[in-house]
Scaffold this motif. Structure first.
Motif, mmCIF file in Angstrom:
data_model
loop_
_atom_site.group_PDB
_atom_site.id
_atom_site.type_symbol
_atom_site.label_atom_id
_atom_site.label_comp_id
_atom_site.label_asym_id
_atom_site.label_seq_id
_atom_site.Cartn_x
_atom_site.Cartn_y
_atom_site.Cartn_z
ATOM 1 N N LYS A 93 0.795 -1.131 0.018
ATOM 2 C CA LYS A 93 -0.037 0.057 0.208
ATOM 3 C C LYS A 93 0.970 1.402 0.013
ATOM 4 C CE LYS A 93 -1.969 -1.259 3.760
ATOM 5 N NZ LYS A 93 -1.448 -2.634 4.077
ATOM 6 N N SER A 94 1.739 1.394 0.939
ATOM 7 C CA SER A 94 2.761 2.568 0.945
ATOM 8 C C SER A 94 3.661 2.616 -0.017
ATOM 9 C CB SER A 94 3.494 2.373 2.204
ATOM 10 O OG SER A 94 2.622 2.637 3.398
ATOM 11 N N THR A 95 3.916 1.627 -0.852
ATOM 12 C CA THR A 95 4.612 1.519 -2.273
ATOM 13 C C THR A 95 4.020 2.177 -3.306
ATOM 14 O OG1 THR A 95 5.729 -0.547 -1.387
ATOM 15 C CG2 THR A 95 5.870 0.117 -3.657
ATOM 16 N N PHE A 214 -3.641 9.789 2.678
ATOM 17 C CA PHE A 214 -3.602 9.822 4.038
ATOM 18 C C PHE A 214 -2.940 8.265 4.137
ATOM 19 C CE2 PHE A 214 -6.653 12.770 3.282
ATOM 20 C CZ PHE A 214 -6.400 13.864 4.162
ATOM 21 N N ASP A 215 -1.613 8.048 4.582
ATOM 22 C CA ASP A 215 -1.085 6.793 4.682
ATOM 23 C C ASP A 215 -1.134 6.290 6.244
ATOM 24 O OD1 ASP A 215 0.120 4.442 4.545
ATOM 25 O OD2 ASP A 215 1.887 5.183 3.607
ATOM 26 N N GLU A 216 -2.217 5.454 6.312
ATOM 27 C CA GLU A 216 -2.376 5.084 7.654
ATOM 28 C C GLU A 216 -2.453 6.046 8.830
ATOM 29 O OE1 GLU A 216 -1.499 1.081 8.592
ATOM 30 O OE2 GLU A 216 -1.147 0.533 6.507
ATOM 31 N N ALA A 217 -3.082 7.347 8.362
ATOM 32 C CA ALA A 217 -2.840 8.662 9.037
ATOM 33 C C ALA A 217 -3.303 8.483 10.527
ATOM 34 C CB ALA A 217 -3.202 9.731 8.498
HETATM 35 MG MG MG Z 1 2.427 0.957 4.702
#
Ligand code: MG
Ligand code: ADP
Length: 311
Positions: A93-95, A214-217
């Motif tokens: 996901k972050s990638t 929003f990355d797992e913000a």
């Molecule tokens: Mg991640």
């Protein structure tokens, strides 16, 4: 000499990147330090925002050749919508965000933003259009005014305060010993995770980018703080004029998304709205069931604590 020049080079790169991307420190801290700087092709045009659609087209990517992360990954994020990317931890996901931001390049396929191949446009103009609220926002050892201003370097004090009001953190700041002049970050005043994330929201409110990530913000927050922050984000940042993408671990923060993309094993496993995905009885449904249990437990624990405190 070698030992000394390495960190200095790194700082130089960071500084350049910082200026270019209006200090997207959040993402920058995840940058692999030995990445060669990316040069724009000669005569590359600036990124032109046309609503904020994002398309990954048959993207292959691996950090290490022997371990592929994406194999022919394709998906479309429609413009002006609230979209969620979910999937098991480590599925990439972050990638997705790192590739969109061009911290890494796919080995095959293309990434298009509003129809423009991101390798063919001026990178700094693309990065300026994307705001990120990461899982854990790094704060600098500087006062709060400066920490918010990283969202837009030339913002006036008034603009910073307006952003803080919208991010619902202005009152908290005013109650601090030195108000906006309170030093935070390393060796500064300790502030709570929820306050930190509201400062991060104030930063992107100030930056006002047409594309938001929003990355797992909110995933490090307790459920009440998380729901408050989500409410604030939805009220102040999510609207049809920009695309918002929520990388989410806790599914209940994204049940209202216009579109949910479920990743597994380097591909899109399924996609749709919360209701259609539940009806599929697939991976999303399984994740939802697994989390419904923990949500129930968490609420039970909080309830017990509330009763305990009331005594
Ligand atoms: Mg991640
Ligand atoms: P997610 O955000 O879905 O939890 P990531 O996109 O961060 O997952 O990572 C996907 C996979 O790539 C994970 O297995 C992770 O360990 C690996 N990975 C992430 N960053 C790097 C890196 N810089 N170098 C090597 N492997 C990495």
């Amino acid at each position: 000499v070698f030992q000394l020049s390495m960190p200095l080079n790194f700082l130089g790169t960071v500084y350049r990147e910082l200026r270019q991307s209006l200090l997207d420190m959040e993402v920058l801290f995840n940058l692999r330090r030995n990445n060669p700087p990316i040069r724009d092709p000669v005569g590359a045009p600036p990124f032109e925002f046309k609503g904020g659609s994002i398309r990954f087209e048959d993207v292959d990517f691996a950090y290490h050749p022997q371990r592929p992360i994406f194999q022919s990954l394709s998906f479309t994020v429609p413009p002006g919508k609230k979209v969620a990317i979910v999937g098991p931890s480590g599925c990439g996901k972050s990638t997705v965000l790192r590739l969109l931001y061009r911290f890494y390049e796919p080995s095959a396929g293309r990434i298009l933003v509003d129809g423009q191949d991101i390798t063919k446009i001026q990178l700094d103009t693309l990065r300026q259009a994307i705001g990120v609220v990461p899982q854990d926002t790094p704060l600098f050892h500087a006062d709060i005014m400066h920490n918010i201003r990283y969202g837009k370097l030339n913002a006036t004090d008034e603009e910073v305060k307006t952003a803080a009001v919208r991010a619902n953190v202005h009152d908290t700041i005013q109650r601090l010993p030195d108000g906006y002049k309170t030093k935070v970050g390393e060796r500064g005043l300790m502030i709570s995770g929820g306050e930190k994330q509201r400062l991060a929201v104030a930063r992107v409110v100030l930056k006002d980018p047409p594309i938001l990530f929003f990355d797992e913000a909110t995933s490090a927050l307790d459920s009440r703080t998380e729901m408050e922050l989500m409410k604030n984000i939805n009220a102040n940042l999510v609207d049809n004029s920009r695309t918002s993408i929520f990388i989410a671990h806790r599914l209940r923060t994204v049940v209202d998304a216009d579109h949910i993309i479920v990743l597994r094993n380097g591909r899109v496993e399924e996609e749709g709205t919360h209701e259609t995905l539940l009806r599929l009885r697939g991976l999303y449904y399984e994740m939802w069931l697994a989390q419904a249990d923990t949500i129930g437990q968490e609420e039970a624990t909080n309830g017990a604590r509330a009763i305990e405190e009331a005594k």
